[in-house]
Design a protein around this motif. Structure first.
Motif, PDB file in Angstrom:
ATOM      1  N   PHE A  75       0.593  -1.033  -0.100  1.00 51.94           N
ATOM      2  CA  PHE A  75       0.141  -0.259   0.494  1.00 51.94           C
ATOM      3  C   PHE A  75       0.639   1.012  -0.183  1.00 51.94           C
ATOM      4  N   LYS A  76       0.036   2.548  -0.179  1.00 51.97           N
ATOM      5  CA  LYS A  76       1.078   4.038  -0.018  1.00 51.97           C
ATOM      6  C   LYS A  76       0.272   4.824   0.937  1.00 51.97           C
ATOM      7  N   ILE A  77       0.941   5.232   1.683  1.00 51.63           N
ATOM      8  CA  ILE A  77       0.304   6.206   3.035  1.00 51.63           C
ATOM      9  C   ILE A  77       1.079   7.311   2.272  1.00 51.63           C
ATOM     10  N   THR A  78      -0.259   8.104   2.329  1.00 48.92           N
ATOM     11  CA  THR A  78       0.879   9.575   2.014  1.00 48.92           C
ATOM     12  C   THR A  78       0.917  10.475   3.338  1.00 48.92           C
ATOM     13  N   TRP A  79       1.705  11.472   3.693  1.00 50.52           N
ATOM     14  CA  TRP A  79       1.793  11.599   5.062  1.00 50.52           C
ATOM     15  C   TRP A  79       1.785  13.659   4.905  1.00 50.52           C
ATOM     16  N   GLU A  80       2.018  13.978   5.707  1.00 52.96           N
ATOM     17  CA  GLU A  80       2.412  15.851   5.796  1.00 52.96           C
ATOM     18  C   GLU A  80       2.840  16.109   6.813  1.00 52.96           C
ATOM     19  N   ILE A  81       3.588  17.032   6.793  1.00 57.84           N
ATOM     20  CA  ILE A  81       4.263  17.138   8.012  1.00 57.84           C
ATOM     21  C   ILE A  81       4.088  19.190   7.902  1.00 57.84           C
ATOM     22  N   ALA A  82       2.518  19.841   8.219  1.00 54.86           N
ATOM     23  CA  ALA A  82       2.357  21.229   7.998  1.00 54.86           C
ATOM     24  C   ALA A  82       3.432  21.844   8.528  1.00 54.86           C
ATOM     25  N   SER A  83       4.317  21.971   9.595  1.00 59.18           N
ATOM     26  CA  SER A  83       5.078  22.885   9.599  1.00 59.18           C
ATOM     27  C   SER A  83       6.115  23.404   9.153  1.00 59.18           C
ATOM     28  N   LEU A  84       6.475  22.309   8.414  1.00 52.08           N
ATOM     29  CA  LEU A  84       7.587  21.908   7.715  1.00 52.08           C
ATOM     30  C   LEU A  84       7.336  22.593   6.606  1.00 52.08           C
ATOM     31  N   ASP A  85       6.439  22.257   5.725  1.00 51.61           N
ATOM     32  CA  ASP A  85       5.773  22.521   4.844  1.00 51.61           C
ATOM     33  C   ASP A  85       5.853  21.199   3.866  1.00 51.61           C
ATOM     34  N   ALA A  86       6.020  19.985   4.179  1.00 53.92           N
ATOM     35  CA  ALA A  86       6.798  18.949   3.631  1.00 53.92           C
ATOM     36  C   ALA A  86       5.721  18.057   3.763  1.00 53.92           C
ATOM     37  N   ARG A  87       5.481  17.511   2.534  1.00 52.77           N
ATOM     38  CA  ARG A  87       4.521  16.067   2.684  1.00 52.77           C
ATOM     39  C   ARG A  87       5.096  15.246   1.092  1.00 52.77           C
ATOM     40  N   GLY A  88       4.557  13.889   1.914  1.00 49.30           N
ATOM     41  CA  GLY A  88       5.361  12.559   0.330  1.00 49.30           C
ATOM     42  C   GLY A  88       4.978  11.943   0.681  1.00 49.30           C
ATOM     43  N   THR A  89       5.380  10.431   0.444  1.00 47.16           N
ATOM     44  CA  THR A  89       4.639   9.054   0.300  1.00 47.16           C
ATOM     45  C   THR A  89       5.268   7.472   0.743  1.00 47.16           C
ATOM     46  N   LEU A  90       5.013   7.441   1.534  1.00 53.27           N
ATOM     47  CA  LEU A  90       6.201   5.865   2.245  1.00 53.27           C
ATOM     48  C   LEU A  90       5.149   4.697   1.215  1.00 53.27           C
ATOM     49  N   GLU A  91       6.254   3.805   0.686  1.00 54.48           N
ATOM     50  CA  GLU A  91       5.302   2.993  -0.831  1.00 54.48           C
ATOM     51  C   GLU A  91       6.181   2.040   0.604  1.00 54.48           C
ATOM     52  N   TYR A  92       5.067   0.307   0.617  1.00 53.06           N
ATOM     53  CA  TYR A  92       5.240  -0.656   0.733  1.00 53.06           C
ATOM     54  C   TYR A  92       4.774  -1.094   0.176  1.00 53.06           C
ATOM     55  N   ALA A  93       5.939  -2.413   0.358  1.00 52.61           N
ATOM     56  CA  ALA A  93       5.690  -4.123  -1.409  1.00 52.61           C
ATOM     57  C   ALA A  93       5.609  -4.899  -0.720  1.00 52.61           C
ATOM     58  N   ASP A  94       5.179  -5.701  -0.878  1.00 51.21           N
ATOM     59  CA  ASP A  94       4.922  -7.028  -0.733  1.00 51.21           C
ATOM     60  C   ASP A  94       5.715  -7.564   0.714  1.00 51.21           C
ATOM     61  N   VAL A  95       5.016  -7.416   1.603  1.00 49.37           N
ATOM     62  CA  VAL A  95       5.361  -7.287   3.083  1.00 49.37           C
ATOM     63  C   VAL A  95       4.149  -8.549   3.225  1.00 49.37           C
ATOM     64  N   VAL A  96       5.880  -9.290   3.854  1.00 50.13           N
ATOM     65  CA  VAL A  96       5.126 -11.129   4.252  1.00 50.13           C
ATOM     66  C   VAL A  96       5.533 -11.393   5.767  1.00 50.13           C
TER      67      VAL A  96
END
Length: 388
Positions: free
Chosen positions: A319-340
């Motif tokens: 799955f893909k998680i979209t995250w945000e850090i408002a105080s640093l005006d930063a955003r992005g994603t953490l992509e996980y694949a084939d987690v067993v």
């Protein structure tokens, strides 16, 4: 295991191996089912069964890099290194940016003692996913093997160079004696050798002249009588309704349920549970807070296999998680694949980080902390899944 036992294991999956769907949706469901059963067979160390299930899935969908990767892993475990390499090559042809495909190539090449090429493959995998500790460890291991092999080759060359060259001509080879003609009703030695070599290549010749897989088994009349009718039967509407009612609180049963193997699909449960556990994830460091904004692109499978009353749990999720850090005006994603499950138990779950703007050092600290929290989520998820 006896031939009867082998035949029984394969016939347990006759419903999916003999299925011939025509609609794209049916094909997709069948491929997912074949992959899921192949995963379970591999986990149960039923390697020939896993190989057959993956092979049938590839017949229906030759564009799935993940299934090529799984069959490569299976064939490597069976000692079929050349076939494992061929599957890994197919996986990276379909998806060149799949790090695990290059990892599979490196493993197969290393097994074939082709360490220089294995090193190139594993370095490409590390380049694609530099945060994966497993890939980094494998790179070090292959580099050591390559260095040792190079040193041994150099030592061998030095030994040969130091040997005196003899002036005398090599002795003439004796002429081979003529081969005796085979007696009537007896196979020639060459024919026996060809038959043996065919089996070593992974196929065999049946009595009627057909060439088939080495693992193919034609049941005798006695075996058919012992096993009974294994042909899948279509459920009546009344039987289907009764089956759905019985499974309502157990997760969805397999669409291709065989008569000795129940595949309890837990995909919806897994997605819902992970969303529930991941949504509140948040970390605060030095007055900066990272929060999970959304969870998207959920993919993979989760199943509980029940055979003779025994359960086996398996999941392979992404799955893909979209995250945000408002105080640093930063955003992005953490992509996980084939987690067993094995990766979770080893603490070796790695995400691909993508970031936009913000203070890189502070952002990296926060995302690392979030990854640690997500690993704990996976541990809790696994514990609950295993008690389901």
């Amino acid at each position: 295991m006896s031939e009867l036992g082998d035949s029984y294991a394969f016939n347990a999956h006759g419903d999916v191996l003999n299925a011939a769907p025509s609609e794209p949706e049916e094909v997709a469901r069948l491929v997912e089912e074949l992959k899921s059963r192949g995963n379970a067979a591999f986990k149960a160390n039923q390697l020939p069964v896993a190989d057959t299930l993956y092979s049938k899935a590839i017949e229906h969908d030759p564009t799935s890099h993940a299934i090529y990767g799984n069959r490569s892993m299976t064939r490597l475990s069976m000692g079929n290194f050349d076939d494992a390499l061929e599957d890994a090559d197919s996986a990276v042809r379909v998806c060149e940016t799949w790090a695990k495909g290059h990892f599979r190539r490196a493993k197969a090449l290393s097994a074939l003692d082709r360490y220089d090429k294995a090193l190139v493959a594993i370095r490409r995998a590390v380049e694609l996913n530099p945060q994966d500790k497993t890939l980094a460890k494998e790179e070090v291991l292959i580099a050591q093997k390559a260095e040792k092999a190079a040193a041994e080759a150099e030592e061998e060359r030095a030994v040969k160079a130091a040997q005196p060259v003899e002036d005398k001509k090599p002795a003439a080879k004796p002429k081979p004696s003529p081969k005796p003609k085979p007696s009537a009703g007896r196979k020639e030695e060459g024919a026996e050798c060809e038959e043996s070599m065919d089996e070593m290549r992974g196929y065999k010749i049946l009595a009627d002249g057909r060439k088939t897989s080495f693992f193919h088994h034609e049941m005798t009349a006695e075996e058919k009588a012992l096993l009974g009718d294994m042909t899948p039967k279509q459920l009546t509407p009344e039987e289907a309704a009764a089956l759905e009612a019985a499974q309502a609180n157990k997760g969805a049963g397999s669409v291709w349920a065989g008569n000795t193997w129940e595949d309890r699909k837990m995909n919806d449960w897994a997605e819902g549970k992970l969303r529930e556990l991941l949504a509140p994830c948040t970390v605060t460091l030095d007055n900066d807070t990272i929060v999970v904004d959304s969870i998207d692109s959920f993919d993979g499978t989760a199943s509980i296999y029940v055979k003779h009353g025994k359960k086996k749990h398996f999941y392979d999720l992404g799955f893909k998680i979209t995250w945000e850090i408002a105080s640093l005006d930063a955003r992005g994603t953490l992509e996980y694949a084939d987690v067993v499950q094995d990766d979770v138990e080893d603490g070796d779950v790695v995400a691909i980080l993508k970031c936009k703007a913000g203070d890189c050092k502070a952002v990296r600290s926060l995302t690392k902390a979030l990854e640690a929290q997500i690993l704990k989520v996976f541990v809790d998820f696994t514990s609950e899944f295993l008690t389901t």
